[in-house]
Design an enzyme around this catalytic site. Structure first.
Site, PDB file in Angstrom:
ATOM      1  CE  LYS A 209     -53.550 -73.616  -0.744  1.00 43.94           C
ATOM      2  NZ  LYS A 209     -52.440 -73.556  -0.561  1.00 43.94           N
TER       3      LYS A 209
ATOM      4  CB  ILE B 134     -47.011 -67.917  -2.671  1.00 43.57           C
ATOM      5  CG1 ILE B 134     -47.398 -67.553  -1.695  1.00 43.57           C
ATOM      6  CG2 ILE B 134     -45.773 -67.384  -2.653  1.00 43.57           C
ATOM      7  CD1 ILE B 134     -47.682 -66.884  -1.443  1.00 43.57           C
TER       8      ILE B 134
ATOM      9  NE  ARG C 227     -47.810 -88.089   5.853  1.00 44.93           N
ATOM     10  CZ  ARG C 227     -48.081 -87.084   5.796  1.00 44.93           C
ATOM     11  NH1 ARG C 227     -49.389 -87.042   5.996  1.00 44.93           N
ATOM     12  NH2 ARG C 227     -47.597 -86.801   4.288  1.00 44.93           N
TER      13      ARG C 227
HETATM   14  C1  MV4 Z   1     -49.479 -72.643  -2.390  1.00 39.90           C
HETATM   15  C2  MV4 Z   1     -49.258 -72.282  -3.452  1.00 39.90           C
HETATM   16  C3  MV4 Z   1     -49.174 -71.513  -3.754  1.00 39.90           C
HETATM   17  N1  MV4 Z   1     -49.649 -70.298  -3.494  1.00 39.90           N
HETATM   18  N2  MV4 Z   1     -50.761 -71.606  -2.032  1.00 39.90           N
HETATM   19  C4  MV4 Z   1     -49.622 -76.954  -2.659  1.00 39.90           C
HETATM   20  C5  MV4 Z   1     -50.283 -78.450  -2.370  1.00 39.90           C
HETATM   21  C6  MV4 Z   1     -50.138 -78.024  -1.104  1.00 39.90           C
HETATM   22  N3  MV4 Z   1     -49.955 -78.412   0.208  1.00 39.90           N
HETATM   23  C7  MV4 Z   1     -51.158 -76.376  -1.367  1.00 39.90           C
HETATM   24  N4  MV4 Z   1     -50.302 -76.807  -1.959  1.00 39.90           N
HETATM   25  C8  MV4 Z   1     -49.644 -74.836  -2.634  1.00 39.90           C
HETATM   26  N5  MV4 Z   1     -50.096 -74.256  -1.722  1.00 39.90           N
HETATM   27  C9  MV4 Z   1     -50.360 -70.679  -2.158  1.00 39.90           C
HETATM   28  N6  MV4 Z   1     -51.180 -69.434  -1.127  1.00 39.90           N
HETATM   29  C10 MV4 Z   1     -48.860 -73.401  -3.731  1.00 39.90           C
HETATM   30  C11 MV4 Z   1     -48.749 -75.217  -3.715  1.00 39.90           C
HETATM   31  C12 MV4 Z   1     -47.295 -75.900  -4.541  1.00 39.90           C
HETATM   32  C13 MV4 Z   1     -48.206 -76.310  -6.258  1.00 39.90           C
HETATM   33  C14 MV4 Z   1     -49.499 -76.107  -5.970  1.00 39.90           C
HETATM   34  C15 MV4 Z   1     -49.409 -75.858  -8.098  1.00 39.90           C
HETATM   35  C16 MV4 Z   1     -48.171 -76.640  -8.229  1.00 39.90           C
HETATM   36  C17 MV4 Z   1     -47.359 -77.524  -8.123  1.00 39.90           C
HETATM   37  C18 MV4 Z   1     -46.857 -76.883  -6.308  1.00 39.90           C
HETATM   38  C19 MV4 Z   1     -46.593 -77.967  -5.625  1.00 39.90           C
HETATM   39  C20 MV4 Z   1     -45.920 -77.380  -4.479  1.00 39.90           C
HETATM   40  C21 MV4 Z   1     -47.037 -76.241  -3.822  1.00 39.90           C
END
Ligand code: MV4
Length: 448
Positions: free
Chosen positions: A158, A203, A292
């Site tokens: 990320k 996750i 926000r």
């Molecule tokens: C994650 C995750 C799974 N594991 N982090 C999505 C938006 C951003 N705020 C972070 N997100 C995610 N972080 C970990 N460690 C799953 C998401 C996630 C997501 C990821 C891939 C495709 C669609 C998603 C939808 C919601 C959240």
């Protein structure tokens, strides 16, 4: 209390803020681009100032133009709405320098939560559970390998400057790490001009459950219950509801306490949202904090029966909150209506709305700036309305939403109304059996 608030935004949220200001006896100033001359926020505000051409960069994102509008209208506060400058620390700082109250947290708070590594480190100190991971910047490919091996695959890369899904890469095994590490850094560099990357355990198919919080200037923080925002596509939320169908009494107590601890630890002022990932075993992990008011705030307003914009303005003016937290007594669902063709990969569908009839009746609320004859501009976000329904139970709420969507007439453009009708018929959705993976397998075919 403030005498005059300038709303640095457009569309439904600008209207939403104007409504509450009127009820509070506060004068309002609308700002608008030349593309928004005919917009309702311009008509319903006490004063309106044109701040530039259609392009957001030269209008709604232009700090000098907005500060000039504040100066000529003598406004004493700015409401940033969501999007645009709502989470811009520089903007909040400039407001402070001008002696104008930015309705939201301090510039330092905005920046602290805007940098995802700093936000996560802060939450660890506050005792809030976070996803296991690097706990800081990854400095090299070797470092990435070591951390990934340590926490175990799959992992997710990320961007520390990211959020909302931008610049994320999922890595299933070590062979894929090198390629994704390079791509993540490049993406982050070009999108945020910051190539800082961190690693987390990935996750699988989590739920996205967020807690609304509110903090005052006297150190009191309360939570206003949760929203389930797991129905999303390419990180765009489509439907939100409260309570979450996955919530239990004990999970709400634990997550609510974590959300309050998060807010108290940072001395949070204003309305904010603590986002969590929740796995199938109901383990929850802090993901991000939004500083926000959010698009989906009406879902919470409906289940706790409070005007969140009013509460937001009151705490900005220094009022104390009761400090009491809330459990939803009703059920609320919000469907986001976008000017998009759901059956053509949700592609934008701007143009003139030739006919518009919005649903009404008991428990039905429609927040919108659209009307018959309104032109949906290709320059801005495609959301044109939010339908929010409220009922005693989830089943009744779904039935009410189906009735409301059947009444919604929007002609001249494509909208996501037909998508929502299909979603509300889906067996798994109706059972509340969904997570963030739901839209990956959802069958989208235009009905006959
Ligand atoms: C994650 C995750 C799974 N594991 N982090 C999505 C938006 C951003 N705020 C972070 N997100 C995610 N972080 C970990 N460690 C799953 C998401 C996630 C997501 C990821 C891939 C495709 C669609 C998603 C939808 C919601 C959240």
């Amino acid at each position: 209390m403030f005498k005059k608030i300038l709303i640095a935004n457009r569309g439904e949220i600008a209207l939403r803020v104007i409504r509450t200001c009127k009820e509070m006896g506060i004068k309002t100033v609308a700002v608008y681009s030349t593309a928004d001359r005919e917009s309702l926020h311009v008509r319903f505000a006490d004063e309106a100032v044109c701040i530039g051409p259609a392009s957001s960069l030269e209008s709604y994102l232009s700090i000098p133009k907005i500060m000039a509008a504040v100066e000529i209208t003598n406004a004493d506060a700015i409401h940033p709405g969501y999007g645009f400058l709502a989470e811009n620390g520089d903007f909040a700082e400039i407001c402070a320098e001008y002696g104008i109250k930015f309705i939201g947290p301090s510039p330092e708070m905005i920046r602290k939560m805007g940098d995802k590594i700093t936000a996560k480190e802060t939450m660890i100190k506050a005792g809030v559970p976070v996803v296991p991971g690097s706990g800081g910047l990854i400095t090299s490919l070797d470092h990435a390998k070591k951390v990934a091996l340590d926490i175990g695959y799959p992992v997710i890369l990320k961007a520390t400057a990211g959020g909302g899904g931008k610049g994320m890469r999922i890595v299933l095994k070590e062979d894929e790490l090198e390629k994704n590490w390079g791509m993540a850094r490049q993406e982050a560099k070009s999108a945020f001009d910051n190539d800082g990357i961190y690693i987390e355990k990935f996750i699988i198919e989590p739920r996205h459950i967020e807690f609304q919080i509110i903090g005052d200037q006297h150190g009191n923080v309360a939570h206003l219950s949760e929203r389930d925002c797991s129905i999303q596509r390419r990180h765009q939320k489509l439907l939100e509801e409260s309570p979450s169908p996955f919530m239990t009494k004990s999970l709400r107590e634990k997550m609510g306490e974590a959300a309050i601890n998060a807010g108290k630890f940072i001395n949070y002022e204003g309305v904010g949202t603590v986002e969590f990932l929740v796995d199938a075993d109901r383990n929850f992990y802090f993901m991000e904090m939004n500083t926000r008011i959010q698009v989906e705030h009406p879902v919470t307003e409906e289940v706790i029966d409070h005007d969140l914009i009013k509460e937001q303005i009151k705490v900005a003016a220094g009022c104390k909150i009761s400090g009491k937290s809330y459990t939803p007594k009703l059920h609320a669902i919000e469907c986001r209506i976008n000017a998009e063709d759901s059956f053509k990969d949700f592609r934008p569908s701007p143009g003139e709305i030739t006919s518009f009839h919005s649903p009404k009746g008991h428990g039905v609320r429609v927040d919108t700036h659209a009307y018959a004859g309104y032109r949906v501009s290709p320059y801005y976000d495609s959301m044109i309305a939010k339908v929010i329904c409220r009922a005693q139970t989830r089943d009744e709420c779904i039935a009410k939403m189906q009735r409301a969507l059947d009444e919604f007439v929007i002609e001249g453009i494509h909208t996501t109304v037909p998508f929502h009708k299909l979603l509300l018929k889906d067996e798994e959705f109706r059972k509340g059996n969904y997570n963030t993976g739901f839209m990956n397998t959802f069958k989208l075919e235009r009905p006959e």
